[in-house]
Design an enzyme around this catalytic site. Structure first.
Site, PDB file in Angstrom:
ATOM      1  N   ASN A   1       0.280  -3.051  -1.661  1.00  0.00           N
ATOM      2  CA  ASN A   1      -1.070  -2.923  -1.066  1.00  0.00           C
ATOM      3  C   ASN A   1      -2.001  -3.041  -2.284  1.00  0.00           C
ATOM      4  OD1 ASN A   1      -2.762  -0.054   0.498  1.00  0.00           O
ATOM      5  ND2 ASN A   1      -3.428  -2.161   0.344  1.00  0.00           N
TER       6      ASN A   1
ATOM      7  N   GLN B   1      -8.102  -3.982  -0.661  1.00  0.00           N
ATOM      8  CA  GLN B   1      -9.239  -3.040  -0.758  1.00  0.00           C
ATOM      9  C   GLN B   1      -9.867  -3.099  -2.150  1.00  0.00           C
ATOM     10  OE1 GLN B   1      -6.345  -1.384   0.937  1.00  0.00           O
ATOM     11  NE2 GLN B   1      -7.362  -1.683   2.903  1.00  0.00           N
TER      12      GLN B   1
ATOM     13  N   ASN C   1     -12.792  -2.221   2.586  1.00  0.00           N
ATOM     14  CA  ASN C   1     -11.788  -3.171   3.063  1.00  0.00           C
ATOM     15  C   ASN C   1     -12.170  -4.591   2.663  1.00  0.00           C
ATOM     16  OD1 ASN C   1      -9.909  -1.485   4.367  1.00  0.00           O
ATOM     17  ND2 ASN C   1     -11.149  -1.403   6.238  1.00  0.00           N
TER      18      ASN C   1
ATOM     19  N   CYS D   1      -7.988   5.984   1.524  1.00  0.00           N
ATOM     20  CA  CYS D   1      -6.940   4.994   1.229  1.00  0.00           C
ATOM     21  C   CYS D   1      -5.895   5.687   0.373  1.00  0.00           C
ATOM     22  CB  CYS D   1      -7.532   3.786   0.507  1.00  0.00           C
ATOM     23  SG  CYS D   1      -6.290   2.586   0.018  1.00  0.00           S
ATOM     24  N   GLY D   2      -4.699   5.870   0.913  1.00  0.00           N
ATOM     25  CA  GLY D   2      -3.647   6.633   0.235  1.00  0.00           C
ATOM     26  C   GLY D   2      -3.064   5.910  -0.973  1.00  0.00           C
ATOM     27  N   ASN D   3      -2.678   4.639  -0.803  1.00  0.00           N
ATOM     28  CA  ASN D   3      -2.135   3.894  -1.950  1.00  0.00           C
ATOM     29  C   ASN D   3      -3.218   3.751  -3.018  1.00  0.00           C
ATOM     30  OD1 ASN D   3       0.434   3.422  -0.826  1.00  0.00           O
ATOM     31  ND2 ASN D   3      -0.363   1.695   0.358  1.00  0.00           N
TER      32      ASN D   3
ATOM     33  N   HIS E   1      -6.061   6.345  12.807  1.00  0.00           N
ATOM     34  CA  HIS E   1      -4.763   5.665  12.962  1.00  0.00           C
ATOM     35  C   HIS E   1      -4.239   5.817  14.376  1.00  0.00           C
ATOM     36  CE1 HIS E   1      -3.832   4.864   8.678  1.00  0.00           C
ATOM     37  NE2 HIS E   1      -4.674   5.882   8.486  1.00  0.00           N
TER      38      HIS E   1
ATOM     39  N   ASN F   1      -6.400   1.720  12.305  1.00  0.00           N
ATOM     40  CA  ASN F   1      -5.209   1.139  11.689  1.00  0.00           C
ATOM     41  C   ASN F   1      -4.069   1.392  12.681  1.00  0.00           C
ATOM     42  OD1 ASN F   1      -6.340   0.737   8.808  1.00  0.00           O
ATOM     43  ND2 ASN F   1      -6.884   2.851   9.307  1.00  0.00           N
TER      44      ASN F   1
ATOM     45  N   GLU G   1      -3.630  -3.089   9.291  1.00  0.00           N
ATOM     46  CA  GLU G   1      -4.773  -2.308   8.809  1.00  0.00           C
ATOM     47  C   GLU G   1      -6.107  -2.818   9.348  1.00  0.00           C
ATOM     48  OE1 GLU G   1      -5.359  -1.146   4.806  1.00  0.00           O
ATOM     49  OE2 GLU G   1      -3.222  -0.948   4.398  1.00  0.00           O
ATOM     50  N   ARG G   2      -6.930  -1.872   9.743  1.00  0.00           N
ATOM     51  CA  ARG G   2      -8.312  -2.161  10.137  1.00  0.00           C
ATOM     52  C   ARG G   2      -9.018  -2.897   8.985  1.00  0.00           C
ATOM     53  NH1 ARG G   2     -12.533   2.884  10.733  1.00  0.00           N
ATOM     54  NH2 ARG G   2     -11.724   3.288   8.667  1.00  0.00           N
TER      55      ARG G   2
ATOM     56  N   CYS H   1       0.828   1.005   3.636  1.00  0.00           N
ATOM     57  CA  CYS H   1      -0.424   1.738   3.921  1.00  0.00           C
ATOM     58  C   CYS H   1      -0.107   3.227   3.748  1.00  0.00           C
ATOM     59  CB  CYS H   1      -0.903   1.432   5.337  1.00  0.00           C
ATOM     60  SG  CYS H   1      -2.392   2.363   5.781  1.00  0.00           S
ATOM     61  N   GLY H   2      -0.723   3.843   2.747  1.00  0.00           N
ATOM     62  CA  GLY H   2      -0.425   5.249   2.426  1.00  0.00           C
ATOM     63  C   GLY H   2      -0.874   6.198   3.521  1.00  0.00           C
TER      64      GLY H   2
HETATM   65  N1  LIG Z   1      -4.365   0.753   2.502  1.00  0.00           N
HETATM   66  C1  LIG Z   1      -4.811   2.015   2.844  1.00  0.00           C
HETATM   67  C2  LIG Z   1      -5.841   2.225   3.886  1.00  0.00           C
HETATM   68  C3  LIG Z   1      -7.140   1.449   3.629  1.00  0.00           C
HETATM   69  C4  LIG Z   1      -8.228   1.673   4.655  1.00  0.00           C
HETATM   70  C5  LIG Z   1      -7.895   1.169   6.031  1.00  0.00           C
HETATM   71  N2  LIG Z   1      -7.705  -0.250   6.098  1.00  0.00           N
HETATM   72  C6  LIG Z   1      -9.005   1.603   7.015  1.00  0.00           C
HETATM   73  O1  LIG Z   1      -9.821   0.773   7.422  1.00  0.00           O
HETATM   74  O2  LIG Z   1      -9.041   2.786   7.366  1.00  0.00           O
HETATM   75  C7  LIG Z   1      -3.914   3.169   2.516  1.00  0.00           C
HETATM   76  O3  LIG Z   1      -3.033   3.007   1.650  1.00  0.00           O
HETATM   77  O4  LIG Z   1      -4.097   4.244   3.056  1.00  0.00           O
END
Ligand SMILES: N[C@@H](CCC[C@H](N)C(=O)O)C(=O)O
Length: 305
Positions: free
Chosen positions: A22, A55, A75, A84-86, A170, A201, A219-220, A228-229
């Site tokens: 990611n 991101q 995004n 965003c976890g990662n 989510h 997401n 992912e959104r 996706c973390g």
């Molecule tokens: N890649 C992410 C989450 C990034 C944000 C997500 N696309 C959203 O719109 O909420 C992760 O690692 O959490």
């Protein structure tokens, strides 16, 4: 100076990083000014004409006491998101590698609260991702009361979906096998389902055994990513609420593995995984207010009627 040189803006230094594939463009906006315009973010995110990333992560000075930094996330479609976890793991490595801090525990302000990041001796980063939110209004999700899962209808089909906020929204579907899960078709349909007014997401969770899951996430604002973390955290929360998973789960994503721990309602979710620097770079930004390049007329262009 010729016209094209005069319309060039300042240089921007950035770092390209990833957490299990990611990928991120990380910008230190403490040491250099950077104006966050959605159109510029979309251009930079372009994998053919820009740097290319899922991101954009921006490091800013804290805006409140008792935190070390402010962490902003965008995004690839230019939308600003809450979490965003990662990215949080890459953020920790970035601020340590750039010597913006030498703290072992880094407290970071996000759009949805404070998270704590720790770099271990093994190089893995662990993150306290905060307490998951299950109340529909807080996700946001349209429902009268919290349920373990809800039925959504889309395109003549019914989906049994769990809804969880990890700061960002989510939806989690349990599937028999992630390899054959309809991520590319059902993902975008549910991302924009009216039950998720801020979009969501969409995770596809396969339970291998009580301590081991496989996951793909649409992912959104991006599409399917290699990991996706927050998606992994939300999937473990959903799996535990459905009685399918233990407290500590190894989540296997297309890009690699995360360890997620959640003891239950009211407790924070803990995430541990790697953060990798790929390269550092510099690019010249377009000048502020510079006119957009005019597209040349091509011989194949149709005349407007
Ligand atoms: N890649 C992410 C989450 C990034 C944000 C997500 N696309 C959203 O719109 O909420 C992760 O690692 O959490």
């Amino acid at each position: 100076m010729n016209q094209s040189r005069r319309s060039q803006g300042p240089m921007l230094t950035f770092t390209k990083m990833h957490g299990l594939g990611n990928d991120f463009m990380v910008i230190d906006a403490i040491s250099q000014p950077f104006r966050l315009q959605p159109e510029l973010i979309r251009k930079l995110a372009d994998r053919n004409f820009g740097v290319g990333f899922d991101q954009l992560l921006v490091v800013e000075p804290p805006g409140m006491p008792d935190v070390d930094f402010r962490y902003r996330i965008f995004n690839a479609d230019g939308s600003e998101v809450e979490q965003c976890g990662n990215g949080a793991r890459c953020f920790a490595r970035f601020v340590r590698d750039c010597r913006l801090t030498n703290k072992k525990v880094i407290r970071v302000q996000t759009a949805k609260g404070v998270i704590e990041l720790r770099i271990g001796r093994d190089g893995l980063v662990s993150v306290n991702m905060g307490v998951p939110e299950l109340a529909p209004a807080a996700i946001p999700f349209v429902a009268d009361k919290p349920e373990t899962s809800y039925t959504l209808e889309a395109d003549g089909q019914r989906f049994d979906i769990s809804a969880v906020s990890m700061g960002n929204p989510h939806g989690v579907l349990v599937v028999d096998n992630v390899d054959s899960a309809p991520v590319e078709t059902v993902g975008p349909m549910l991302e924009r389902h009216p039950a998720f007014p801020a979009r969501a997401n969409i995770g596809f969770l396969q339970v291998v055994d009580r301590g081991h899951a496989r996951l793909r996430v649409f992912e959104r604002g991006v599409g399917e990513t290699l990991a996706c973390g927050t998606g992994a955290c939300a999937a473990v929360v959903a799996g535990r609420l459905r009685g399918l998973l233990d407290e500590r789960v190894e989540v296997e994503l297309p890009g690699g593995r995360l360890i997620i721990e959640w003891s239950g309602e009211g407790a924070p979710v803990m995430m541990e995984g790697p953060a990798t620097t790929v390269f550092e770079g510099q690019l010249r930004l377009p000048a502020e207010g510079s006119p957009r390049p005019r597209r040349q007329k091509r011989s194949g262009d149709r005349k407007k009627k």
